[in-house]
Design an enzyme around this catalytic site. Structure first.
Site, PDB file in Angstrom:
ATOM      1  N   THR A 164      -0.573   2.755   7.075  1.00 54.83           N
ATOM      2  CA  THR A 164      -0.788   3.429   5.793  1.00 54.83           C
ATOM      3  C   THR A 164      -2.288   3.562   5.505  1.00 54.83           C
ATOM      4  O   THR A 164      -2.763   4.632   5.125  1.00 54.83           O
ATOM      5  CB  THR A 164      -0.102   2.620   4.670  1.00 54.83           C
ATOM      6  OG1 THR A 164       1.240   2.321   5.079  1.00 54.83           O
ATOM      7  CG2 THR A 164      -0.085   3.368   3.372  1.00 54.83           C
TER       8      THR A 164
ATOM      9  N   TYR B 181       0.829  -1.203   0.000  1.00 53.54           N
ATOM     10  CA  TYR B 181       0.000   0.000   0.000  1.00 53.54           C
ATOM     11  C   TYR B 181       0.877   1.273   0.000  1.00 53.54           C
ATOM     12  O   TYR B 181       0.459   2.315  -0.469  1.00 53.54           O
ATOM     13  CB  TYR B 181      -0.879   0.059   1.266  1.00 53.54           C
ATOM     14  CG  TYR B 181      -2.071  -0.884   1.314  1.00 53.54           C
ATOM     15  CD1 TYR B 181      -2.436  -1.672   0.228  1.00 53.54           C
ATOM     16  CD2 TYR B 181      -2.849  -0.951   2.473  1.00 53.54           C
ATOM     17  CE1 TYR B 181      -3.547  -2.512   0.306  1.00 53.54           C
ATOM     18  CE2 TYR B 181      -3.965  -1.783   2.547  1.00 53.54           C
ATOM     19  CZ  TYR B 181      -4.301  -2.560   1.465  1.00 53.54           C
ATOM     20  OH  TYR B 181      -5.402  -3.380   1.539  1.00 53.54           O
TER      21      TYR B 181
ATOM     22  N   CYS C 241      -2.927  -1.406   9.927  1.00 51.20           N
ATOM     23  CA  CYS C 241      -2.016  -0.881   8.916  1.00 51.20           C
ATOM     24  C   CYS C 241      -1.934   0.636   9.103  1.00 51.20           C
ATOM     25  O   CYS C 241      -2.967   1.315   9.067  1.00 51.20           O
ATOM     26  CB  CYS C 241      -2.582  -1.225   7.535  1.00 51.20           C
ATOM     27  SG  CYS C 241      -1.688  -0.474   6.168  1.00 51.20           S
TER      28      CYS C 241
ATOM     29  N   CYS D  33       5.153   0.911  10.695  1.00 49.99           N
ATOM     30  CA  CYS D  33       4.478   0.047   9.716  1.00 49.99           C
ATOM     31  C   CYS D  33       4.364  -1.307  10.401  1.00 49.99           C
ATOM     32  O   CYS D  33       5.325  -1.768  11.033  1.00 49.99           O
ATOM     33  CB  CYS D  33       5.325  -0.060   8.444  1.00 49.99           C
ATOM     34  SG  CYS D  33       4.806  -1.390   7.326  1.00 49.99           S
TER      35      CYS D  33
HETATM   36  N1  DGL Z   1       1.708  -2.812   7.027  1.00 53.63           N
HETATM   37  C1  DGL Z   1       1.357  -1.570   6.476  1.00 53.63           C
HETATM   38  C2  DGL Z   1       1.561  -0.403   7.384  1.00 53.63           C
HETATM   39  O1  DGL Z   1       1.440  -0.558   8.577  1.00 53.63           O
HETATM   40  C3  DGL Z   1       1.477  -1.320   4.996  1.00 53.63           C
HETATM   41  C4  DGL Z   1       2.672  -1.760   4.285  1.00 53.63           C
HETATM   42  C5  DGL Z   1       2.546  -1.589   2.791  1.00 53.63           C
HETATM   43  O2  DGL Z   1       1.740  -2.297   2.210  1.00 53.63           O
HETATM   44  O3  DGL Z   1       3.244  -0.750   2.217  1.00 53.63           O
HETATM   45  O4  DGL Z   1       1.800   0.689   6.973  1.00 53.63           O
END
Ligand code: DGL
Length: 265
Positions: A73, A39, A71, A184
């Protein structure tokens, strides 16, 4: 209680793992959106649209009572919107642990590792602006493009993963950063590599247990009796590395039942 959880892939399972430590008597439906990962390099609108599709899927197919956006993001891009349109759904989000980092640091130098989308998002800027009034700290912010893919492939201990982290962490090491925010949910899966690359003891801040506590208190306020087994269904939209799932739940003391299956969203 039916709990929907989602992330772009396996990272959000670090949150589910923390949930299993204190949360009981529920069905957890976890969407690992690997068909759409990562994402972090997508636009706010793309992430928001996808978050809405997954939320609708969880409501329509699994009748969820509560949604955990596991997540950073997706939280940054969509949580305000999801709360606005799903008024009866309890929604728990994930944001980088800047607050605990400020409380922890002794050198006042904090590293922040997160995706490009999270670091560029308004939500992160608002959080930093608010908290920087509490204490003067220097933040070393670093986006980590490509790291999520390494983790999803199970290449956690691969030389390439180490060398990516080495170059990103160098400014933090040179400036005696003593606390690093894992902004993340995938990054706790490379904690050992980060520690090794830093070469001295650093405090790594992750948010899994805080989110688990929030989920538990919100659910209990809404009549959840926190007793009984947890059933976890991992629904993946693309391919998934099951060895990583085994690794994440390796030392879990809880008696949760895990089912893994492909789904279309
Ligand atoms: N695990 C995700 C986050 O906490 C997203 C990672 C990704 O898909 O770039 O931001």
């Amino acid at each position: 209680m039916k709990v929907g959880v989602f992330d772009s892939g396996l990272g959000g399972l670090t949150i589910v793992r923390a949930i299993t430590d204190i949360f009981k008597g529920a069905d957890i439906y976890y969407v690992a959106d690997t068909a759409y990962a990562p994402y972090g390099q997508k636009t706010t609108n793309q992430i928001l649209e996808r978050s809405k599709q997954i939320t609708d899927f969880l409501i329509e197919n699994h009748d969820i009572d509560v949604l955990v956006v596991a997540c950073n993001t997706a939280t940054s891009a969509s949580i305000m919107y999801l709360r606005e349109v799903e008024k009866t759904l309890m929604v728990v989000g994930t944001e980088p642990g800047i607050k605990p980092a400020i409380e922890t640091t002794k050198t006042s130098k904090i590293g922040v590792l997160a995706t490009t989308a999270t670091l560029n998002g308004d939500k992160y800027q608002v959080l930093v602006d608010k908290l920087s009034k509490q204490k003067e700290v220097t933040l070393f912010e670093q986006a980590c493009p490509g790291l999520v893919e390494q983790i999803e492939n199970g290449d956690v201990l691969h030389e390439k993963t180490k060398s990516m982290l080495s170059s990103w962490l160098e400014p933090m090491r040179e400036n005696s950063v003593d606390t690093i925010v894992l902004g993340c949910t995938h990054y706790p899966l490379v904690s050992d590599v980060i520690q090794e690359v830093m070469g001295y003891e650093v405090k790594l801040i992750e948010t899994g247990s805080a989110i688990a506590k929030r989920l538990k208190s919100l659910s209990c306020e809404n009549g959840h009796v926190n007793e009984g087994n947890l059933n976890i269904s991992i629904l993946h939209t693309g391919s998934i590395n099951t060895n990583m799932i085994d690794m994440i739940f390796e030392n879990s003391k809880q008696n949760e039942k895990i089912i893994i299956r492909k789904c279309e969203i």
